[in-house]
Write a protein that holds these residues in place. Structure first.
Motif, PDB file in Angstrom:
ATOM      1  N   TYR A  11       0.799  -1.229   0.000  1.00 24.37           N
ATOM      2  CA  TYR A  11       0.000   0.000   0.000  1.00 24.37           C
ATOM      3  C   TYR A  11       0.837   1.288   0.000  1.00 24.37           C
ATOM      4  CZ  TYR A  11      -3.495  -3.437   1.431  1.00 24.37           C
ATOM      5  OH  TYR A  11      -4.292  -4.557   1.510  1.00 24.37           O
ATOM      6  N   TYR A  12       2.141   1.183   0.123  1.00 26.25           N
ATOM      7  CA  TYR A  12       2.979   2.389   0.165  1.00 26.25           C
ATOM      8  C   TYR A  12       2.847   3.194  -1.130  1.00 26.25           C
ATOM      9  CZ  TYR A  12       6.883   5.548   0.869  1.00 26.25           C
ATOM     10  OH  TYR A  12       7.648   6.679   1.018  1.00 26.25           O
ATOM     11  N   SER A  13       2.928   2.525  -2.266  1.00 23.27           N
ATOM     12  CA  SER A  13       2.867   3.229  -3.561  1.00 23.27           C
ATOM     13  C   SER A  13       1.549   3.962  -3.762  1.00 23.27           C
ATOM     14  CB  SER A  13       3.090   2.251  -4.719  1.00 23.27           C
ATOM     15  OG  SER A  13       4.400   1.729  -4.663  1.00 23.27           O
ATOM     16  N   GLU A  14       0.472   3.440  -3.181  1.00 30.39           N
ATOM     17  CA  GLU A  14      -0.838   4.085  -3.301  1.00 30.39           C
ATOM     18  C   GLU A  14      -1.003   5.228  -2.292  1.00 30.39           C
ATOM     19  OE1 GLU A  14      -1.316  -0.260  -4.505  1.00 30.39           O
ATOM     20  OE2 GLU A  14      -0.342   0.804  -2.872  1.00 30.39           O
ATOM     21  N   CYS A  15      -0.313   5.141  -1.180  1.00 26.47           N
ATOM     22  CA  CYS A  15      -0.492   6.127  -0.105  1.00 26.47           C
ATOM     23  C   CYS A  15       0.530   7.265  -0.140  1.00 26.47           C
ATOM     24  CB  CYS A  15      -0.432   5.434   1.249  1.00 26.47           C
ATOM     25  SG  CYS A  15      -1.807   4.293   1.513  1.00 26.47           S
ATOM     26  N   SER A  16       1.728   6.995  -0.604  1.00 25.45           N
ATOM     27  CA  SER A  16       2.774   8.009  -0.617  1.00 25.45           C
ATOM     28  C   SER A  16       2.385   9.260  -1.410  1.00 25.45           C
ATOM     29  CB  SER A  16       4.078   7.428  -1.142  1.00 25.45           C
ATOM     30  OG  SER A  16       5.100   8.390  -1.117  1.00 25.45           O
ATOM     31  N   PRO A  17       1.797   9.128  -2.608  1.00 28.91           N
ATOM     32  CA  PRO A  17       1.405  10.334  -3.350  1.00 28.91           C
ATOM     33  C   PRO A  17       0.381  11.195  -2.602  1.00 28.91           C
ATOM     34  CG  PRO A  17       1.399   8.444  -4.818  1.00 28.91           C
ATOM     35  CD  PRO A  17       1.586   7.922  -3.423  1.00 28.91           C
ATOM     36  N   VAL A  18      -0.492  10.564  -1.829  1.00 28.63           N
ATOM     37  CA  VAL A  18      -1.491  11.302  -1.042  1.00 28.63           C
ATOM     38  C   VAL A  18      -0.777  12.167  -0.010  1.00 28.63           C
ATOM     39  CG1 VAL A  18      -3.384  11.050   0.607  1.00 28.63           C
ATOM     40  CG2 VAL A  18      -3.268   9.543  -1.384  1.00 28.63           C
ATOM     41  N   VAL A  19       0.187  11.575   0.693  1.00 31.78           N
ATOM     42  CA  VAL A  19       0.937  12.286   1.730  1.00 31.78           C
ATOM     43  C   VAL A  19       1.805  13.381   1.102  1.00 31.78           C
ATOM     44  CG1 VAL A  19       2.671  12.021   3.553  1.00 31.78           C
ATOM     45  CG2 VAL A  19       0.882  10.295   3.275  1.00 31.78           C
ATOM     46  N   GLY A  21       1.282  14.930  -1.657  1.00 33.33           N
ATOM     47  CA  GLY A  21       0.396  15.982  -2.142  1.00 33.33           C
ATOM     48  C   GLY A  21       0.018  16.972  -1.054  1.00 33.33           C
ATOM     49  N   MET A  22       0.171  16.562   0.189  1.00 32.98           N
ATOM     50  CA  MET A  22      -0.122  17.440   1.325  1.00 32.98           C
ATOM     51  C   MET A  22       1.139  18.139   1.839  1.00 32.98           C
ATOM     52  SD  MET A  22      -2.859  15.066   3.368  1.00 32.98           S
ATOM     53  CE  MET A  22      -3.410  16.416   4.430  1.00 32.98           C
ATOM     54  N   GLY A  23       2.283  17.878   1.172  1.00 31.59           N
ATOM     55  CA  GLY A  23       3.527  18.549   1.545  1.00 31.59           C
ATOM     56  C   GLY A  23       4.383  17.804   2.551  1.00 31.59           C
ATOM     57  N   VAL A  43       4.222   6.811   9.670  1.00 29.95           N
ATOM     58  CA  VAL A  43       5.121   7.867  10.124  1.00 29.95           C
ATOM     59  C   VAL A  43       5.306   8.823   8.955  1.00 29.95           C
ATOM     60  CG1 VAL A  43       7.431   8.416  10.982  1.00 29.95           C
ATOM     61  CG2 VAL A  43       6.315   6.299  11.713  1.00 29.95           C
ATOM     62  N   ILE A  44       5.130  10.124   9.223  1.00 29.22           N
ATOM     63  CA  ILE A  44       5.333  11.135   8.191  1.00 29.22           C
ATOM     64  C   ILE A  44       6.418  12.105   8.633  1.00 29.22           C
ATOM     65  CG2 ILE A  44       2.980  10.991   7.292  1.00 29.22           C
ATOM     66  CD1 ILE A  44       2.438  13.677   8.835  1.00 29.22           C
ATOM     67  N   SER A  45       7.071  12.721   7.660  1.00 28.98           N
ATOM     68  CA  SER A  45       8.053  13.759   7.968  1.00 28.98           C
ATOM     69  C   SER A  45       7.782  14.963   7.085  1.00 28.98           C
ATOM     70  CB  SER A  45       9.475  13.252   7.744  1.00 28.98           C
ATOM     71  OG  SER A  45       9.746  13.107   6.368  1.00 28.98           O
ATOM     72  N   ALA A  46       8.388  16.065   7.455  1.00 33.71           N
ATOM     73  CA  ALA A  46       8.276  17.276   6.649  1.00 33.71           C
ATOM     74  C   ALA A  46       9.067  17.082   5.357  1.00 33.71           C
ATOM     75  CB  ALA A  46       8.819  18.473   7.429  1.00 33.71           C
ATOM     76  N   ALA A  47       8.637  17.738   4.305  1.00 35.06           N
ATOM     77  CA  ALA A  47       9.367  17.657   3.046  1.00 35.06           C
ATOM     78  C   ALA A  47      10.750  18.304   3.179  1.00 35.06           C
ATOM     79  CB  ALA A  47       8.571  18.328   1.926  1.00 35.06           C
ATOM     80  N   ASP A  48      10.832  19.340   3.996  1.00 31.92           N
ATOM     81  CA  ASP A  48      12.090  20.028   4.275  1.00 31.92           C
ATOM     82  C   ASP A  48      12.787  19.313   5.433  1.00 31.92           C
ATOM     83  OD1 ASP A  48      14.150  21.744   5.000  1.00 31.92           O
ATOM     84  OD2 ASP A  48      12.854  23.437   5.473  1.00 31.92           O
ATOM     85  N   PRO A  49      14.053  18.866   5.255  1.00 36.33           N
ATOM     86  CA  PRO A  49      14.728  18.132   6.325  1.00 36.33           C
ATOM     87  C   PRO A  49      14.822  18.908   7.635  1.00 36.33           C
ATOM     88  CG  PRO A  49      16.176  18.361   4.406  1.00 36.33           C
ATOM     89  CD  PRO A  49      14.889  19.038   4.081  1.00 36.33           C
ATOM     90  N   ALA A  50      14.790  20.214   7.576  1.00 37.63           N
ATOM     91  CA  ALA A  50      14.867  21.027   8.792  1.00 37.63           C
ATOM     92  C   ALA A  50      13.484  21.298   9.377  1.00 37.63           C
ATOM     93  CB  ALA A  50      15.563  22.351   8.493  1.00 37.63           C
ATOM     94  N   GLY A  51      12.453  20.886   8.662  1.00 37.96           N
ATOM     95  CA  GLY A  51      11.087  21.166   9.095  1.00 37.96           C
ATOM     96  C   GLY A  51      10.620  20.247  10.201  1.00 37.96           C
ATOM     97  N   LYS A  60      -4.224  16.342  10.112  1.00 36.19           N
ATOM     98  CA  LYS A  60      -4.640  16.584   8.719  1.00 36.19           C
ATOM     99  C   LYS A  60      -4.349  15.381   7.836  1.00 36.19           C
ATOM    100  CE  LYS A  60      -3.675  21.518   8.954  1.00 36.19           C
ATOM    101  NZ  LYS A  60      -2.739  22.555   8.549  1.00 36.19           N
ATOM    102  N   VAL A  61      -3.139  14.841   7.962  1.00 30.73           N
ATOM    103  CA  VAL A  61      -2.768  13.687   7.140  1.00 30.73           C
ATOM    104  C   VAL A  61      -3.610  12.475   7.535  1.00 30.73           C
ATOM    105  CG1 VAL A  61      -0.899  12.110   6.503  1.00 30.73           C
ATOM    106  CG2 VAL A  61      -0.442  14.571   6.692  1.00 30.73           C
ATOM    107  N   HIS A  62      -3.830  12.294   8.805  1.00 27.20           N
ATOM    108  CA  HIS A  62      -4.645  11.174   9.294  1.00 27.20           C
ATOM    109  C   HIS A  62      -6.029  11.195   8.654  1.00 27.20           C
ATOM    110  CE1 HIS A  62      -7.078   8.784  12.098  1.00 27.20           C
ATOM    111  NE2 HIS A  62      -5.952   8.240  12.524  1.00 27.20           N
ATOM    112  N   MET A  63      -6.653  12.371   8.616  1.00 30.12           N
ATOM    113  CA  MET A  63      -8.014  12.506   8.074  1.00 30.12           C
ATOM    114  C   MET A  63      -8.088  12.154   6.590  1.00 30.12           C
ATOM    115  SD  MET A  63      -9.417  15.886  10.141  1.00 30.12           S
ATOM    116  CE  MET A  63     -10.094  16.525   8.653  1.00 30.12           C
ATOM    117  N   VAL A  64      -7.000  12.366   5.856  1.00 32.71           N
ATOM    118  CA  VAL A  64      -6.988  12.073   4.430  1.00 32.71           C
ATOM    119  C   VAL A  64      -6.482  10.656   4.147  1.00 32.71           C
ATOM    120  CG1 VAL A  64      -5.947  12.759   2.234  1.00 32.71           C
ATOM    121  CG2 VAL A  64      -6.723  14.510   3.835  1.00 32.71           C
ATOM    122  N   LEU A  65      -5.467  10.236   4.896  1.00 29.58           N
ATOM    123  CA  LEU A  65      -4.832   8.942   4.635  1.00 29.58           C
ATOM    124  C   LEU A  65      -5.691   7.754   5.090  1.00 29.58           C
ATOM    125  CD1 LEU A  65      -2.313   7.581   3.505  1.00 29.58           C
ATOM    126  CD2 LEU A  65      -1.254   7.798   5.767  1.00 29.58           C
TER     127      LEU A  65
END
Length: 153
Positions: A11-19, A21-23, A43-51, A60-65
């Protein structure tokens, strides 16, 4: 340390684009079917390594994922825990290095029997490249890594 391609995680390939898409980036996904409830861990991380990731970001991600995963597995009888990597995150899958390019890490290199610290400059299926504080670079094969974690400063 083993390298497990994210594409091989169910399910990673189907879920990763959703996450994404939310940044954010999807770091880990586990779907564990049970007799009564399917447990989901992400587990999610910020797109920016310092974020950083806030509780609101996780919500927010939970509600969509969650609805996406429920549609994929065909049930809404689920329990989902979604978290950030945290400041003391242990890297469990060598594929995570690619997600954390730009992040400071400590890697225990079995060939020198010591910790090596540096910023991840690149990573692939076989190795990670780190830039050390003195500006020098080091390449470490995953097979030589006993453990790795975020560097706290």
């Amino acid at each position: 340390m083993e390298y497990t391609s994210f594409k091989s995680i169910k399910y990673y390939s189907e879920c990763s684009p959703v996450v994404e898409g939310m940044g954010f980036k999807l770091v880990e996904l586990k779907v564990i079917p049970g007799k009564e409830v399917t447990k989901i861990g992400a587990v999610i991380s910020a797109a920016d390594p310092a974020g950083n990731i806030s509780v609101n970001d996780c919500a927010k991600v939970h509600m969509v994922l969650l609805p996406r995963i429920e549609a994929l597995i065909g049930t809404d009888n689920t329990s989902m825990e979604l978290t950030s990597p945290g400041i003391e995150h242990n890297i469990k899958n060598a594929a995570e290095f690619e997600l954390f390019v730009g992040r400071e890490v400590r890697v225990y290199d079995k060939t020198v029997t010591d910790w090596v610290e540096g910023k991840i400059t690149s990573a692939d299926e076989k190795q990670v490249n780190l830039e050390k504080e003195d500006g020098s670079s080091v390449t470490i094969l995953y097979e030589n890594i006993a453990k790795a974690k975020f560097l706290q400063k």
